[in-house]
Design an enzyme around this catalytic site. Structure first.
Site, PDB file in Angstrom:
ATOM      1  N   GLU A   1      -3.494   2.600  -7.168  1.00 56.47           N
ATOM      2  CA  GLU A   1      -3.826   3.709  -6.276  1.00 56.47           C
ATOM      3  C   GLU A   1      -2.816   4.835  -6.486  1.00 56.47           C
ATOM      4  OE1 GLU A   1      -3.556   2.401  -2.205  1.00 56.47           O
ATOM      5  OE2 GLU A   1      -1.482   1.804  -2.463  1.00 56.47           O
ATOM      6  N   HIS A  15       0.857  -1.186   0.000  1.00 52.52           N
ATOM      7  CA  HIS A  15       0.000   0.000   0.000  1.00 52.52           C
ATOM      8  C   HIS A  15       0.894   1.238   0.000  1.00 52.52           C
ATOM      9  CE1 HIS A  15      -2.687   3.142   1.531  1.00 52.52           C
ATOM     10  NE2 HIS A  15      -3.683   2.408   1.066  1.00 52.52           N
TER      11      HIS A  15
END
Length: 274
Positions: free
Chosen positions: A188, A118
Site C-alpha cells: 500500500e 497498516h
C-alpha cells in the site's frame, strides 16, 4: 440478527487450505478503519450478505471492522463465506497495556486474520518494524494469519528508494515468523492511501514481483509462490479490474470504498479470475 436465515452460506475452507490451494484465488479485504456504529454495521451486513456476488469460490472476501464490532460481525458472518479480520493487535498475550487488544483475545472471538503495520499505524502511531515483527509472530502463534502491510511515502518513491524501503520492511517485519509460516502481504503505497491517487498497474506489478522475489530469498520459492500479495491504495470499482489483472496481484485491500456495501460489492464484481 444481522441476516435472515436464507442468506446464510456454507463456510469456505480453512485458511490453511486457501493459502495452499491454486494461485488463481483472489482476496478482497475491506478495512473499515474507525468507522461504523453497531446499527450501521447491521445495515451494511444485511445488504452485503444477501448478494450472490459473494458466492464465487475463487474470490475470498474479508471485512475488517473496528474492535467494538468484531464480536457482532463474527456472529453475522459465521455461516457465510466471509472472513473476519482485525485492524491491529498487541505483541504481548496479556498484561498492563491499557487500551490494547491481544492476539489470543482476537482469536478467541473468531478473528481469522489481522493487519500488521497498516500505513496509518506506522505513520500516525509510529509503529516500527521490530514491533511489527513481534505482532506478526503473535498473530501466527495465536492461530491467525498476519497481513503485513508495507509501502513507501511519496518522497521515498520520488527519490527512487522504494525497493530499499520495502526490503527493510519485509526483512524485519517477517523476521520472527516460522520458516513454514502462512502469511499475506499487502503493498500500500502511502501516497495512494485515501488520496485518490492510484499506482499505475505497471508499477504495481513491478513492485509486487520484487516483493515476491524478496519473500523467496527470505523463505523459499514455494512460500513466495503461494503467498498472496494484495494491493491497497484508493481502490475503487473503476480501477479494481486493471489492478487485479497484474500477474503478481492476488487481491485488493480496500479502504473507504468498503464502507458502502454497494461500492464494495462493485469492486468484488470487477475482480478478474484467470
Amino acid at each position: 440478527m444481522f441476516t435472515d436465515k436464507e442468506t446464510h452460506r456454507k463456510p469456505f475452507p480453512t485458511w490453511a487450505h486457501l493459502l495452499h490451494s491454486e494461485p488463481s484465488k483472489q482476496f478482497v479485504f475491506g478495512n473499515w478503519k474507525m468507522n461504523k456504529t453497531l446499527t450501521e454495521a447491521q445495515t451494511f451486513l444485511k445488504s452485503f450478505l444477501s448478494s450472490d456476488i459473494l458466492s464465487n469460490p475463487q474470490i475470498i472476501t474479508g471485512i475488517i471492522p473496528p474492535f467494538t464490532l468484531l464480536s457482532a460481525c463474527q456472529q453475522a458472518v459465521s455461516d457465510s463465506p466471509i472472513f473476519l479480520g482485525a485492524q491491529t493487535t498487541h505483541e504481548a498475550d496479556s498484561g498492563a497495556f491499557t487500551g490494547e487488544i491481544s492476539a489470543p483475545m482476537l482469536k478467541d472471538i473468531g478473528v481469522d486474520f489481522v493487519l500488521i503495520g497498516h500505513s496509518e499505524r506506522r505513520h500516525i502511531f509510529h509503529e516500527q518494524n521490530p514491533v511489527l515483527a513481534e505482532k506478526a509472530a503473535a498473530a501466527i502463534h495465536s492461530g491467525m494469519i498476519p497481513v503485513l502491510c508495507i509501502g513507501e511515502t511519496l518522497e521515498e518513491q520520488e527519490s527512487g528508494a522504494t525497493q530499499d524501503i520495502l526490503l527493510n520492511q519485509l526483512t524485519i517485519g517477517l523476521s520472527k515468523l516460522p520458516e513454514q509460516a502462512s502469511f499475506i502481504l499487502a503493498y500500500e503505497p502511502v501516497w495512494a492511501i485515501g488520496t485518490g491517487k492510484v499506482a499505475h498497474p505497471d508499477l504495481v506489478q513491478e513492485t509486487h514481483a520484487f516483493c515476491r522475489k524478496t519473500i523467496a530469498s527470505l523463505f523459499s520459492k514455494d512460500i513466495a509462490e503461494r503467498t498472496p500479495i494484495l494491493y491497497g491504495g484508493s481502490v475503487k470499482a473503476d480501477n479494481a479490474r486493471s489492478l487485479s489483472l497484474c500477474p503478481d496481484v492476488n487481491g485488493l485491500l480496500v479502504g473507504g470504498a468498503s464502507l458502502s456495501s454497494e461500492n464494495f460489492l462493485s469492486i468484488i464484481q470487477q475482480i478478474d479470475i484467470p
